[in-house]
Design an enzyme around this catalytic site. Structure first.
Site, mmCIF file in Angstrom:
data_model
loop_
_atom_site.group_PDB
_atom_site.id
_atom_site.type_symbol
_atom_site.label_atom_id
_atom_site.label_comp_id
_atom_site.label_asym_id
_atom_site.label_seq_id
_atom_site.Cartn_x
_atom_site.Cartn_y
_atom_site.Cartn_z
ATOM 1 N N SER B 319 29.235 -17.318 -16.703
ATOM 2 C CA SER B 319 28.659 -18.046 -15.565
ATOM 3 C C SER B 319 27.531 -17.306 -14.871
ATOM 4 O O SER B 319 26.785 -17.911 -14.090
ATOM 5 C CB SER B 319 29.747 -18.343 -14.533
ATOM 6 O OG SER B 319 30.735 -19.149 -15.125
ATOM 7 N N HIS B 362 34.698 -30.369 -8.068
ATOM 8 C CA HIS B 362 34.219 -29.846 -6.800
ATOM 9 C C HIS B 362 33.716 -30.941 -5.870
ATOM 10 O O HIS B 362 33.249 -30.650 -4.782
ATOM 11 C CB HIS B 362 33.076 -28.865 -7.041
ATOM 12 C CG HIS B 362 33.521 -27.593 -7.708
ATOM 13 N ND1 HIS B 362 33.433 -27.395 -9.064
ATOM 14 C CD2 HIS B 362 34.080 -26.484 -7.187
ATOM 15 C CE1 HIS B 362 33.897 -26.198 -9.367
ATOM 16 N NE2 HIS B 362 34.314 -25.615 -8.241
ATOM 17 N N CYS B 375 30.121 -24.110 -10.184
ATOM 18 C CA CYS B 375 30.505 -25.415 -10.719
ATOM 19 C C CYS B 375 29.852 -25.661 -12.073
ATOM 20 O O CYS B 375 28.631 -25.661 -12.209
ATOM 21 C CB CYS B 375 30.074 -26.513 -9.740
ATOM 22 S SG CYS B 375 30.316 -28.166 -10.409
#
Lengths: 365, 615
Positions: B319, B362, B375
């Site tokens: 990420s 989310h 996210c």
């Protein structure tokens, strides 16, 4: 007069030629043994090359009638003199002497070749005189012929090579015949000049002479060289340490092992017996040269051969005498054994002159 | 030519000459006889005394300091046993003699002699380093029987702090035959100890001194009679590194038994402050010639302790890659700060369902929230719009896919995929679905920690400093990546991302573990799968634990005018927020505590540094 003649090898002194070749190859062996520590065999290979060049020059010089050479002696002499003068301005300096000509990576010392032109010119002049008892004026001319290149070479900084002209002159003059008073006179003058010349010597040259008389002087310095060479030779004993086993030389105790001290490295490895064999080969060459002089057709031939014999004899006697510690260390090579292109080629050319005389010893009508 | 010549007198005189020659030669024979036979014993004795030995005087290598002058790599002198092979008379007897009194096996002895086969016979072989008292006593008592061996004091490397910063310092070892051919080692000879890894290798020429030698005359028993020549060795030049050993030690301690890496550098100057890689090795093992067995053990260790994970190993960025995507989206005008995406926990694209890490999703998120909570859905959709080419373009703009050019050898390039790459290497076309995985840093994208740290540094400052380990006149370790990056991103876009990264740490995002009260840390977490999700489903619980994800935290501080950039990866460390962020926090905390009172890290005064010398 025919310059080129048939049947070169029908009247060929094989003993002289083979003796010289064997010595040259022994020299190559000594140079090879002096090399392995660094693993650099370039000296050895180059020396082999010079030997082949020398043999070629020898046969070439032999094939041209010596009368032709003697008749043009003045020309050769003049050319060499010009070359020597030129070197003073354009020469290359190696090991402190500006006596080298360098072209294409090959260095050559014309001062070596000058010895041959002096022999030829002296022989030609003495032959023409046809006089058994030389007068002062004759001697003056002979001395001038010899001294001129000597002075040039001395200026170049190579006193050792220059000095080697004197014994050539002496040998030839003595054989040509000289009045006893004259000989005595020259000796007296020399003895008077010697102490004076002392003041003209360089300090290191004086040291070398002193050390010969008293080796205890400065054992680590100048006496070191000749002392180390004596240790190498002495420790070789009767039969030597074996080829390649000469520790003294290999560990760098003996200086200049492949040039001026080549005899020491060989003597250490092959001992008394081998060294005597080498000296006997030189003696064989010298005896053949005197024999050639004795059988020569004419005075010029006699004197050329005498000059060549003197040249080789004095080089051997002084170089070997130096390594044995009975002559002051003078930087001259041992003919045929030492590494060095100019010297090797010159000695072979000198032998070619003698072979030339031998080959044409009969008078044909 | 005269018609008649009477040469009889000449012939007579030639005879004198002949006699003279023979007489002189007899003199030479006599002198030769006298030297070689009569005085043989005398000269042989002198020749015996003439044995010389060349005792190598190894030059100590230069010292290596950290940025505060603390000695990281030093030299110590020890007694080494040397064998002079040129004086060897009976090899087996000598080996037996050595095995009897020394702690050494015949195998090792023969190995060493074999290795020395290429040196000159006059160059002694080091048989054993660092002799013990007992061994020294044993050898000295018998030296007269074994003149072929000699004990010599020689320097060797000592790494003061053992494995600390081992991958930076590197290690030394005997030069290999292949290295002898390399131009950088042209001044070395067989048997020399040279730098093999780390800065020891990069700066080998600087660190290497000039060996001296002592030429001595020895007698037949090997006793030194007197010196012939003495050339003193000259120590190599010292190096000062940019590392801060306090920070380095903290990083290594926090990694502990985990495999992982920490890199930290000064955002302004590019000076590397921390370069930690675990597991590590002890370079002192190499300082004494390492045996083949020990070497093989290190090489075969499944944890690869010899690899410098900060520059030599590549990992999926996970990420953390999202910040690069975000910058690409802003720069290309695909998104702005107001653009929102509704995350329902998954999204179907190209006939495949892509999950967000948060079940249930989310909800509606803008860019800042998407980064803050990492996210996936937001970035799946952004990635789809950008496409492979744009993603790869911005990854390269931020320095991925090429070595950063740190002054160490063996830096990995990493991987930024392209359609051509896929076709050439995999023999397949690039599938659109792969772009979606790529958007969250999975799939065929590989980075080294130092590359990722530099990318974060560019985002933090807008500039790309040249990273280096040597203070002052550093050289490039690698030729690739030599061109300095000259990023040209819109300042407001960079600021948007910086603010989002700040919220990751300070506003309840995934990186709360890195939060500090008095230092504004900004960062991004990452959790990179080491296996694909489909494989994961087939594995049992215990196997899953073993293959846990790699945890990332990359960040900088303070948010405004950043001073330090940190990247942490903990292999099999679970999520980035839980295991990597706390390590980064400690680095930030210590850095701030140590440097807040000073100017930029490059300018502190040496006397101040000395007072804080603690480790």
């Amino acid at each position: 007069m025919k310059v080129w003649e048939r049947g070169i090898f029908t009247q060929f002194d094989y003993a002289l030629f083979m003796g010289a070749l064997i010595l040259a190859l022994l020299g190559a062996l000594g140079i090879y043994n002096a090399s392995p520590q660094s693993g650099d065999y370039s000296f050895f290979l180059r020396h082999l090359l010079w030997i082949s060049v020398g043999v070629g020059v020898c046969l070439f010089v032999m094939s041209i009638d010596y009368h032709f050479l003697a008749d043009h002696a003045l020309l050769f002499y003049t050319l060499l003199a010009l070359l020597l003068i030129g070197i003073l301005f354009f020469g290359t300096e190696i090991n402190g002497s500006r006596s080298w000509l360098t072209f294409g990576g090959v260095s050559f010392q014309p001062s070596e070749l000058a010895k041959l032109t002096v022999i030829l010119l002296l022989a030609q002049y003495l032959g023409q005189l046809n006089e058994n008892h030389l007068e002062y004026r004759h001697f003056l001319i002979l001395a001038s012929i010899t001294l001129f290149p000597m002075i040039l070479i001395t200026i170049q900084g190579d006193l050792g090579t220059a000095l080697m002209f004197l014994p050539i002159l002496m040998g030839m003059v003595v054989v040509a015949g000289v009045k006893k008073q004259l000989l005595a006179g020259v000796l007296v003058v020399s003895l008077c000049v010697a102490p004076v010349s002392w003041f003209f010597l360089q300090d290191y040259q004086k040291q070398r002479i002193l050390v010969t008389f008293d080796p205890g002087l400065d054992p680590q310095g100048i006496g070191y060289q000749s002392r180390q060479s004596q240790i190498a030779i002495g420790s070789g004993g009767l039969f030597g340490k074996g080829l390649g086993q000469g520790l003294q030389s290999q560990l760098g105790f003996v200086p200049e092992i492949h040039t001026d001290f080549i005899f020491a490295i060989l003597a250490e490895e092959i001992g008394f017996v081998g060294s005597i064999l080498i000296l006997m080969l030189y003696l064989l060459i010298l005896m053949r040269l005197i024999r050639i002089a004795e059988t020569a057709r004419d005075r010029v031939g006699i004197l050329i051969s005498t000059g060549v014999a003197s040249l080789i004899f004095f080089h051997v006697a002084i170089n070997v005498g130096m390594t044995l510690g009975i002559v002051p260390p003078i930087g001259i090579p041992l003919p045929l054994l030492s590494y060095g292109g100019s010297a090797t080629v010159t000695v072979f050319a000198a032998l070619g002159l003698a072979l030339n005389v031998y080959q044409r010893r009969f008078v044909y009508y | 030519m005269p018609i008649f010549q009477d040469n009889r007198e000449l012939l007579q005189r030639l005879n004198w000459l002949r006699i003279f020659f023979v007489l002189v030669f007899i003199c030479l024979f006599a002198q030769l006889w006298s030297l070689t036979v009569l005085d043989f014993d005398y000269y042989q004795n002198l020749a015996e005394q003439n044995r010389v030995r060349i005792l190598p005087q190894i030059a100590p290598r230069g010292l290596i300091h950290d940025r505060e002058g603390r000695v990281l790599v030093d030299n110590v002198y020890g007694f080494n046993l040397l064998l002079f092979r040129d004086e060897l008379s009976d090899l087996d007897a000598t080996l037996q003699f050595l095995m009897d009194g020394l702690d050494i096996s015949e195998e090792v002895l023969r190995e060493r002699l074999k290795a020395a086969g290429s040196y000159s016979i006059y160059q002694p072989v080091v048989i054993k380093e660092n002799l013990s008292m007992e061994e020294t006593a044993y050898l000295l008592a018998r030296q007269s029987e074994h003149p072929e061996v000699e004990i010599l004091k020689q320097p060797r490397r000592i790494y003061r702090y053992g494995s600390l910063a081992a991958h930076v310092a590197g290690y030394v070892g005997e030069i290999s035959p292949a290295q002898l051919q390399e131009p950088v080692f042209r001044e070395s000879k067989a048997g020399d100890i040279v730098g093999q890894f780390g800065v020891e290798r990069t700066y080998n020429q600087t660190l290497t001194g000039r060996d001296g030698r002592r030429r001595v005359q020895v007698d037949s028993r090997g006793r030194i009679l007197h010196d012939l020549e003495q050339i003193d060795p000259i120590r190599g030049e010292d190096l000062t590194l940019t590392l801060d050993l306090d920070l380095q030690a903290t990083a290594e301690n926090l990694l502990g038994e985990n495999a992982g890496a920490v890199i930290a550098f000064d955002a302004r100057s590019g000076e590397i402050l921390v370069m930690a890689s675990r597991p590590a090795f002890d370079p002192n093992q190499f300082a004494i010639r390492i045996s083949k067995k020990e070497w093989d053990q290190l090489l075969e260790n499944p944890d690869h302790p010899l690899q410098n994970r900060t520059v030599q190993n590549t990992f999926s960025p996970g990420s953390t890659f999202k910040i690069i995507l975000a910058l690409a989206g802003l720069e290309r005008g695909i998104i702005d700060t107001e653009t929102t995406v509704t995350c329902n926990g998954s999204v179907d694209l190209y006939g495949h369902r892509f999950h967000c890490w948060k079940e249930g999703g989310h909800g509606e998120v803008n860019l800042r929230e998407a980064i803050q909570h990492s996210c996936n859905t937001y970035f799946y959709l952004l990635g789809q719009k950008l496409g492979l080419q744009e993603i790869a373009h911005f990854a390269r703009q931020l320095g991925l896919g090429v070595p950063v050019g740190i002054d160490l050898l063996g830096e990995a390039s990493g991987l930024v995929p392209s359609e051509e790459w896929k076709r050439q290497v995999r023999g397949e076309p690039w599938y659109p679905g792969e772009t979606i995985s790529l958007a969250i840093g999975q799939g065929p994208i590989l980075v080294t920690p130092i590359q990722l740290a530099r990318a974060v540094g560019i985002i933090a400052t807008g500039r790309s400093p040249r990273l280096h380990l040597l203070k002052g006149d550093f050289q490039q370790g690698s030729t690739a990546g030599r061109e300095l990056l000259s990023p040209a991103f819109a300042p407001e876009n960079l600021q948007t991302i910086r603010d989002a990264m700040w919220s990751v740490v300070n506003e309840g995002g995934t990186g709360q573990g890195a939060r500090l009260a008095d230092y504004q840390v900004a960062g991004k977490t990452g959790t990179a799968q080491t296996i694909s999700l489909s494989t994961r489903e087939e594995l049992s619980e215990s196997e899953l634990e073993r293959l846990e994800d790699n945890a990332w935290f990359v960040g900088f501080a303070p948010r405004d005018n950043p001073e330090i950039v940190v990247a942490v990866i903990v292999q099999r460390g679970g999520s980035g927020g839980s295991s990597a962020a706390p390590i980064a926090r400690e680095i930030f905390r210590l850095y701030h505590a140590k440097y807040k009172s000073r100017g930029p890290a490059g300018l502190e005064v040496a006397s101040q540094a000395k007072q804080e010398k603690k480790l």
